[in-house]
Scaffold this active site. Structure first.
Site, PDB file in Angstrom:
ATOM      1  N   LYS A  45      69.500  32.854  14.382  1.00 14.10           N
ATOM      2  CA  LYS A  45      69.971  33.935  13.514  1.00 14.10           C
ATOM      3  C   LYS A  45      69.191  34.038  12.206  1.00 14.10           C
ATOM      4  O   LYS A  45      69.010  35.125  11.669  1.00 14.10           O
ATOM      5  CB  LYS A  45      71.455  33.727  13.184  1.00 14.10           C
ATOM      6  CG  LYS A  45      72.385  33.989  14.363  1.00 14.10           C
ATOM      7  CD  LYS A  45      73.813  33.609  14.015  1.00 14.10           C
ATOM      8  CE  LYS A  45      74.777  33.918  15.136  1.00 14.10           C
ATOM      9  NZ  LYS A  45      75.002  35.346  15.361  1.00 14.10           N
ATOM     10  N   GLY A  47      80.625  36.822  14.687  1.00 15.02           N
ATOM     11  CA  GLY A  47      80.773  37.811  13.619  1.00 15.02           C
ATOM     12  C   GLY A  47      79.588  37.876  12.675  1.00 15.02           C
ATOM     13  O   GLY A  47      79.765  37.970  11.455  1.00 15.02           O
ATOM     14  N   ALA A  94      68.277  37.690  20.659  1.00 13.16           N
ATOM     15  CA  ALA A  94      68.879  37.495  19.335  1.00 13.16           C
ATOM     16  C   ALA A  94      70.159  36.678  19.477  1.00 13.16           C
ATOM     17  O   ALA A  94      70.809  36.697  20.519  1.00 13.16           O
ATOM     18  CB  ALA A  94      69.176  38.841  18.697  1.00 13.16           C
ATOM     19  N   SER A 102      77.626  44.544  19.071  1.00 14.04           N
ATOM     20  CA  SER A 102      78.396  43.301  19.047  1.00 14.04           C
ATOM     21  C   SER A 102      79.884  43.646  19.039  1.00 14.04           C
ATOM     22  O   SER A 102      80.316  44.521  18.285  1.00 14.04           O
ATOM     23  CB  SER A 102      78.069  42.485  17.797  1.00 14.04           C
ATOM     24  OG  SER A 102      79.019  41.451  17.639  1.00 14.04           O
ATOM     25  N   GLY A 127      76.025  35.025  29.565  1.00 17.62           N
ATOM     26  CA  GLY A 127      75.696  34.091  30.630  1.00 17.62           C
ATOM     27  C   GLY A 127      75.876  34.708  32.007  1.00 17.62           C
ATOM     28  O   GLY A 127      75.965  35.928  32.168  1.00 17.62           O
TER      29      GLY A 127
END
Length: 340
Positions: free
Chosen positions: A69, A117, A65, A178, A271
């Protein structure tokens, strides 16, 4: 072979500009004729089928994901050979996300920091795009909460998105990890997690009866968890019989990139610098879950060796995103050919 040249052009642009151009190009590549041509050019094999969460995946390599988006480039990404694609994170209402610039490359470490965000066009727009796609692999929809929704009512946003996405996804991911939405990660702990998962599982049962099909739900967790927090999360997901766990999201730690350009930027780091941290979480989580709940491994995969390390640690499926930016579609082909 061409990708190093393409990457040079991509890296001459601001990260978000480059990303938006890539999404536009891959959207165009959704045209049936172009899609067939791209598939032939990239030459990715079908790979090895794997059944996880009751779903038959055509191969165990997925797109994480955050890449797509709004589901604008599903068929373009599909042409690369992914066994599954996870779109989102999507929220009930469209939102702009955080102020720009909000994406930064740490080139020397092959890392990326983002503080996006949850910028997206909302769940309805995503579902429209999912409906238009012709991708023949497994499709996951990753759901989150709007920034304006108080954290105490965050559960309502997840239920809203679950209701909308249920009939269009092969599986759904609940993103509570997140670092770029204020207080979101607090939903990973204690009573807040217990309450959220209880509501989600109750709603899943109702939706399964309504649509006469069972759509699995996975939980996406952070890499920045203490041993006690991880044990508690494992206990809670087992108790509520969640269908899967995605480990992990981006990290707020900068241990692996200290002193490098852009390393001080606020946001989640993904990463290569996340590689070992995410693998360690998978290993510890697998030990706690005892194989009862499948783990989807994500975080810093950039080649066969570290992909296999995640499988050895306990992951049954893998997801990539940052590695794709640094290494191009050849990475997908290599992983699909090698990972069983």
């Amino acid at each position: 072979m061409l990708y190093p040249l393409i990457r040079k052009g991509i890296f001459a642009l601001e990260p978000e500009t480059a990303h938006n151009l890539a999404i536009k190009a891959l959207h165009i590549a959704g045209n049936p004729w172009l899609n067939r041509a791209l598939k032939a050019l990239l030459g990715c094999p079908q790979g090895t089928e794997k059944t996880v969460m009751g779903i038959k995946f055509k191969n165990p390599i997925g797109l994480a994901a955050g890449a797509d988006k709004n589901g604008e480039a599903i068929d373009g990404f599909g042409a690369m050979g992914f066994g599954f694609i996870e779109v989102g994170t999507v929220t009930p209402l469209a939102q702009d996300g955080n102020a720009k610039p909000r994406q930064f490359r740490i080139v020397e470490a092959e890392g990326i920091i983002n503080r996006n965000g949850f910028n997206n066009y909302g769940i309805d727009h995503l579902i429209e795009n999912v409906n238009k796609s012709h991708y023949d692999g497994t499709l996951g929809i990753n759901i989150g909460k709007n920034k304006i929704t108080p954290i105490e009512q965050g559960k309502d946003d997840y239920i809203f998105c679950l209701n909308k996405a249920y009939n269009y996804a092969h599986y759904i991911t609940v993103n509570i990890s997140s670092p770029n939405t204020p207080d979101l990660r607090t939903l990973q702990y204690g009573d807040a997690l217990d309450d959220l998962l209880k509501s989600i599982k109750e709603r899943q049962k109702i939706l399964a009866e309504q649509y006469n099909k069972y759509v699995p739900i996975a939980l996406k967790i952070a890499p920045d968890l203490t041993e006690a927090e991880l044990v508690q999360i494992a206990d809670t997901v087992r108790r509520h019989q969640m269908d899967g766990v995605i480990a992990t999201n981006t990290t707020i730690s900068r241990d692996t990139v200290q002193g490098m350009k852009n390393a001080a930027e606020i946001g989640g780091l993904s990463g290569k610098p996340l590689q070992h941290k995410s693998t360690e979480i998978i290993r510890r989580l697998h030990r706690e879950l005892k194989g009862d709940i499948p783990i989807i491994g994500s975080g810093g995969i950039d080649g066969v060796q570290n992909a296999q390390e995640k499988i050895a640690a306990g992951a049954e499926l893998l997801q990539i995103y940052s590695g794709l930016i640094y290494h191009g579609p050849a990475l997908v082909k290599t992983l699909v050919q090698t990972i069983k």
